[in-house]
Design a protein around this motif. Structure first.
Motif, PDB file in Angstrom:
ATOM      1  N   ASN A  14       1.574  -4.359  -7.427  1.00 58.26           N
ATOM      2  CA  ASN A  14       0.622  -3.280  -7.128  1.00 58.26           C
ATOM      3  C   ASN A  14       1.090  -2.441  -5.952  1.00 58.26           C
ATOM      4  OD1 ASN A  14      -1.011  -5.664  -8.290  1.00 58.26           O
ATOM      5  ND2 ASN A  14      -2.394  -3.924  -8.510  1.00 58.26           N
ATOM      6  N   PHE A  15       0.821  -1.137  -6.069  1.00 57.44           N
ATOM      7  CA  PHE A  15       1.030  -0.202  -4.957  1.00 57.44           C
ATOM      8  C   PHE A  15      -0.301   0.097  -4.266  1.00 57.44           C
ATOM      9  CE2 PHE A  15       4.990   2.223  -6.788  1.00 57.44           C
ATOM     10  CZ  PHE A  15       5.838   1.255  -6.256  1.00 57.44           C
ATOM     11  N   ASN A  16      -1.376  -0.612  -4.650  1.00 59.40           N
ATOM     12  CA  ASN A  16      -2.711  -0.225  -4.203  1.00 59.40           C
ATOM     13  C   ASN A  16      -3.488  -1.374  -3.564  1.00 59.40           C
ATOM     14  OD1 ASN A  16      -2.801  -1.574  -6.586  1.00 59.40           O
ATOM     15  ND2 ASN A  16      -3.876   0.012  -7.750  1.00 59.40           N
ATOM     16  N   TRP A  68       0.878  -1.174   0.000  1.00 52.06           N
ATOM     17  CA  TRP A  68       0.000   0.000   0.000  1.00 52.06           C
ATOM     18  C   TRP A  68       0.909   1.214   0.000  1.00 52.06           C
ATOM     19  CZ3 TRP A  68      -4.724   1.089  -1.188  1.00 52.06           C
ATOM     20  CH2 TRP A  68      -5.294   2.309  -0.792  1.00 52.06           C
ATOM     21  N   PHE A  69       0.840   2.024  -1.075  1.00 46.57           N
ATOM     22  CA  PHE A  69       1.786   3.125  -1.240  1.00 46.57           C
ATOM     23  C   PHE A  69       1.049   4.368  -1.723  1.00 46.57           C
ATOM     24  CE2 PHE A  69       5.664   4.785  -3.685  1.00 46.57           C
ATOM     25  CZ  PHE A  69       6.239   5.327  -2.540  1.00 46.57           C
ATOM     26  N   PRO A  70       0.372   5.056  -0.808  1.00 48.07           N
ATOM     27  CA  PRO A  70      -0.406   6.240  -1.198  1.00 48.07           C
ATOM     28  C   PRO A  70       0.487   7.400  -1.577  1.00 48.07           C
ATOM     29  CG  PRO A  70      -0.393   5.997   1.192  1.00 48.07           C
ATOM     30  CD  PRO A  70       0.335   4.806   0.636  1.00 48.07           C
ATOM     31  N   LYS A  71      -0.123   8.433  -2.157  1.00 44.44           N
ATOM     32  CA  LYS A  71       0.649   9.598  -2.605  1.00 44.44           C
ATOM     33  C   LYS A  71       1.326  10.277  -1.417  1.00 44.44           C
ATOM     34  CE  LYS A  71       0.402  13.563  -5.580  1.00 44.44           C
ATOM     35  NZ  LYS A  71      -0.310  14.268  -6.601  1.00 44.44           N
ATOM     36  N   MET A  72       2.615  10.581  -1.592  1.00 51.26           N
ATOM     37  CA  MET A  72       3.360  11.283  -0.543  1.00 51.26           C
ATOM     38  C   MET A  72       4.186  12.361  -1.221  1.00 51.26           C
ATOM     39  SD  MET A  72       4.811   8.363   1.978  1.00 51.26           S
ATOM     40  CE  MET A  72       4.532   6.843   1.116  1.00 51.26           C
ATOM     41  N   ALA A 111      11.334  10.335 -13.234  1.00 49.17           N
ATOM     42  CA  ALA A 111      12.730  10.629 -13.598  1.00 49.17           C
ATOM     43  C   ALA A 111      13.720  10.164 -12.518  1.00 49.17           C
ATOM     44  CB  ALA A 111      12.888  12.125 -13.818  1.00 49.17           C
ATOM     45  N   ILE A 112      13.255   9.950 -11.303  1.00 48.12           N
ATOM     46  CA  ILE A 112      14.170   9.502 -10.232  1.00 48.12           C
ATOM     47  C   ILE A 112      14.055   7.994 -10.011  1.00 48.12           C
ATOM     48  CG2 ILE A 112      14.896   9.867  -7.828  1.00 48.12           C
ATOM     49  CD1 ILE A 112      13.598  12.587  -7.906  1.00 48.12           C
ATOM     50  N   ALA A 113      12.834   7.474 -10.139  1.00 46.30           N
ATOM     51  CA  ALA A 113      12.619   6.044  -9.843  1.00 46.30           C
ATOM     52  C   ALA A 113      12.708   5.167 -11.095  1.00 46.30           C
ATOM     53  CB  ALA A 113      11.256   5.870  -9.183  1.00 46.30           C
ATOM     54  N   GLY A 114      12.480   5.747 -12.261  1.00 48.78           N
ATOM     55  CA  GLY A 114      12.485   4.960 -13.503  1.00 48.78           C
ATOM     56  C   GLY A 114      11.107   4.404 -13.815  1.00 48.78           C
ATOM     57  N   GLY A 115      10.355   4.061 -12.789  1.00 50.60           N
ATOM     58  CA  GLY A 115       9.020   3.503 -12.957  1.00 50.60           C
ATOM     59  C   GLY A 115       8.406   3.314 -11.591  1.00 50.60           C
ATOM     60  N   GLY A 116       7.261   2.612 -11.542  1.00 54.51           N
ATOM     61  CA  GLY A 116       6.560   2.461 -10.281  1.00 54.51           C
ATOM     62  C   GLY A 116       6.509   1.015  -9.811  1.00 54.51           C
ATOM     63  N   ALA A 117       5.289   0.475  -9.705  1.00 54.67           N
ATOM     64  CA  ALA A 117       5.100  -0.877  -9.164  1.00 54.67           C
ATOM     65  C   ALA A 117       5.947  -1.906  -9.926  1.00 54.67           C
ATOM     66  CB  ALA A 117       3.626  -1.246  -9.232  1.00 54.67           C
ATOM     67  N   LEU A 118       6.117  -1.684 -11.240  1.00 57.68           N
ATOM     68  CA  LEU A 118       6.890  -2.653 -12.030  1.00 57.68           C
ATOM     69  C   LEU A 118       8.373  -2.639 -11.675  1.00 57.68           C
ATOM     70  CD1 LEU A 118       7.301  -4.715 -14.259  1.00 57.68           C
ATOM     71  CD2 LEU A 118       7.174  -2.869 -15.944  1.00 57.68           C
ATOM     72  N   THR A 119       9.001  -1.451 -11.690  1.00 59.43           N
ATOM     73  CA  THR A 119      10.458  -1.417 -11.453  1.00 59.43           C
ATOM     74  C   THR A 119      10.784  -1.635  -9.977  1.00 59.43           C
ATOM     75  OG1 THR A 119      10.365   0.982 -11.267  1.00 59.43           O
ATOM     76  CG2 THR A 119      11.038   0.088 -13.387  1.00 59.43           C
ATOM     77  N   ASP A 120       9.852  -1.261  -9.112  1.00 56.25           N
ATOM     78  CA  ASP A 120      10.137  -1.376  -7.686  1.00 56.25           C
ATOM     79  C   ASP A 120       9.851  -2.786  -7.160  1.00 56.25           C
ATOM     80  OD1 ASP A 120      11.007   0.055  -5.331  1.00 56.25           O
ATOM     81  OD2 ASP A 120       8.989  -0.255  -4.548  1.00 56.25           O
ATOM     82  N   SER A 159      -0.079  -0.082 -10.771  1.00 57.40           N
ATOM     83  CA  SER A 159      -0.513  -1.461 -11.048  1.00 57.40           C
ATOM     84  C   SER A 159       0.159  -1.969 -12.320  1.00 57.40           C
ATOM     85  CB  SER A 159      -2.026  -1.516 -11.303  1.00 57.40           C
ATOM     86  OG  SER A 159      -2.734  -0.858 -10.298  1.00 57.40           O
ATOM     87  N   VAL A 160       0.583  -3.210 -12.284  1.00 57.76           N
ATOM     88  CA  VAL A 160       1.081  -3.836 -13.516  1.00 57.76           C
ATOM     89  C   VAL A 160       0.733  -5.320 -13.510  1.00 57.76           C
ATOM     90  CG1 VAL A 160       3.397  -4.220 -12.547  1.00 57.76           C
ATOM     91  CG2 VAL A 160       3.081  -4.263 -15.008  1.00 57.76           C
ATOM     92  N   SER A 161       0.280  -5.792 -14.661  1.00 55.24           N
ATOM     93  CA  SER A 161       0.069  -7.228 -14.883  1.00 55.24           C
ATOM     94  C   SER A 161       0.777  -7.569 -16.181  1.00 55.24           C
ATOM     95  CB  SER A 161      -1.409  -7.561 -15.047  1.00 55.24           C
ATOM     96  OG  SER A 161      -2.093  -7.221 -13.875  1.00 55.24           O
ATOM     97  N   ALA A 162       1.432  -8.711 -16.181  1.00 53.29           N
ATOM     98  CA  ALA A 162       2.118  -9.105 -17.417  1.00 53.29           C
ATOM     99  C   ALA A 162       2.150 -10.618 -17.526  1.00 53.29           C
ATOM    100  CB  ALA A 162       3.550  -8.556 -17.420  1.00 53.29           C
ATOM    101  N   VAL A 163       2.139 -11.094 -18.753  1.00 49.47           N
ATOM    102  CA  VAL A 163       2.389 -12.520 -19.000  1.00 49.47           C
ATOM    103  C   VAL A 163       3.729 -12.617 -19.709  1.00 49.47           C
ATOM    104  CG1 VAL A 163       1.561 -14.659 -20.014  1.00 49.47           C
ATOM    105  CG2 VAL A 163      -0.077 -12.892 -19.363  1.00 49.47           C
TER     106      VAL A 163
END
Ligand SMILES: NC(=O)c1ccc[n+]([C@@H]2O[C@H](COP(=O)([O-])OP(=O)(O)OC[C@H]3O[C@@H](n4cnc5c(N)ncnc54)[C@H](O)[C@@H]3O)[C@@H](O)[C@H]2O)c1
Length: 350
Positions: free
Chosen positions: A234-236, A158-162, A171-180, A216-220
């Motif tokens: 997911n961050f949610n 769970w990663f709400p807006k901060m 530009a700092i993280a490269g991406g969100g739920a996928l890269t992290d 959110s990311v889903s991939a096959v």
């Protein structure tokens, strides 16, 4: 170098403070020699908490410290490539946190930069060091599950807006739920199956929060030997609602794990192996509701195991379990998932 690797840490605030420094204090072939962080308050706290004397606010000071043999980088992702180059220039061994860099291009740049240097390099894909994951890998490799046909790995939080949080700035993280987080699932699939990704279909979304990176990311992932691996990050999803399943199904059985993909080295694993060559049964009776036989495994501090093994690799001059080349492969899959989502098509890896 004696039998102890002296570690310097760049970016000592979050995971380094919570997991890496305590882990280094648990193992016998390594110790913390120095830390560097941009935040002076963090440095004072580290000095007090762990009695670390060599605390620096500038990288040059840590890299010029003759008491430092190896450097662990856990700064925000945007700084990884440049800091890693400087570590190698200083002639220090390098363990760098995931994601190794902002994208596959940067990861390849670092791989090229490190090649030919007589230094041990590796990436912090710590899920590989979970005792249960090691058992699953052996089960798969020994063929107990038959041909692997379908898998799933999920990691959520769970990663709400901060405001001001670097992980929410592309530009700092490269991406969100996928890269992290998804990156752990991709690396784990490659590691457990001993296979590489042939092509991907991905969906990357902003479902819940309005920050820059995806929540959110889903991939096959279709693997070269034929398995399809479903990846979700997911961050949610509330932490108390998550069980981060890891499921591997083959033609002879399955392994189902819950809560093993995480930082604690814990969780439950269930193994079901079909004991006979069966014909088709129209009743399709399931084996029961118990989820299979509970698989015992060695519970370890995964961070301590990673650092102990990496330190041994330095001392014994052998390659790390997760190399920069490995991290490049995983980053190529990450990039392919983003492209697949953007272009709404299947993307093939090289
Ligand atoms: N493997 C894992 O289990 C795991 C878990 C969490 C984070 N990570 C990774 O570790 C890295 C750091 O994440 P975090 O959660 O610790 O972040 P964080 O924000 O909690 O901590 C980062 C620290 O870096 C410092 N910093 C900022 N800019 C810096 C710079 N230019 N040079 C040196 N230090 C700087 C900050 O002051 C802070 O103390 C990321 O790559 C992240 O993906 C890995």
């Amino acid at each position: 170098m004696s039998g102890i690797v002296r570690w310097g840490i760049i970016g000592a605030g979050g995971i380094a403070r919570r997991r890496t420094i305590p882990a280094l204090n648990l193992i016998s072939n390594a110790r913390v020699a120095a830390v560097m962080d941009k935040n002076g308050v963090t440095l004072s706290q580290l000095r007090e908490e762990y009695g670390i004397e060599n605390c620096y606010q500038e990288e040059e000071a840590l890299l010029g410290d003759p008491e430092v043999d190896a450097v662990y980088i856990a700064s925000p992702v945007k700084f990884h490539l440049e800091q890693a180059r400087r570590v190698l220039d200083a002639g220090k061994h390098l363990l760098i946190e995931k994601p190794v860099a902002l994208d596959a291009g940067e990861a390849e740049e670092l791989l090229r930069y490190a090649s030919g240097k007589e230094l041990c390099t590796g990436v912090g894909m710590v899920m590989r060091f979970h005792g249960g994951h090691e058992s699953i890998r052996k089960i798969v490799r020994d063929g107990l599950l038959g041909d692997i046909v379908s898998c799933r790995a999920q990691l959520t939080c769970w990663f709400p807006k901060m405001d001001g949080n670097w992980r929410q700035v592309k530009a700092i993280a490269g991406g969100g739920a996928l890269t992290d987080m998804g990156i752990h699932c991709i690396d784990l699939m490659r590691y457990l199956l001993g296979d590489e990704v042939e092509k991907v279909c991905g969906m990357v979304d902003h479902k819940t929060f309005d920050y820059e990176v995806e929540d959110s990311v889903s991939a096959v992932l279709r693997m070269r030997k034929g398995a399809d691996c479903f990846i979700n990050a997911n961050f949610n999803i509330p932490d108390e609602a998550a069980h981060c399943p890891l499921e591997i199904y083959g033609t002879k059985g399955s392994v189902l794990a819950y809560d093993t993909i995480g930082q604690d080295g814990e969780g439950d694993i269930f193994l079901t192996v079909s004991d006979s060559e069966k014909g088709y049964a129209s009743s399709q009776v399931r084996s029961g509701t118990d989820g299979g036989r509970k698989l015992p495994y060695e519970q370890v501090n995964i961070y301590a195991r990673q650092l102990e093994e990496f330190s041994a690799c330095i001392l014994e001059k052998r390659p790390a379990r997760t190399t920069l080349a490995d991290a490049c492969q995983t980053m190529k899959v990450v990039d392919a998932i983003y492209r697949s989502s953007l272009e709404e098509r299947t993307v093939y890896l090289d």
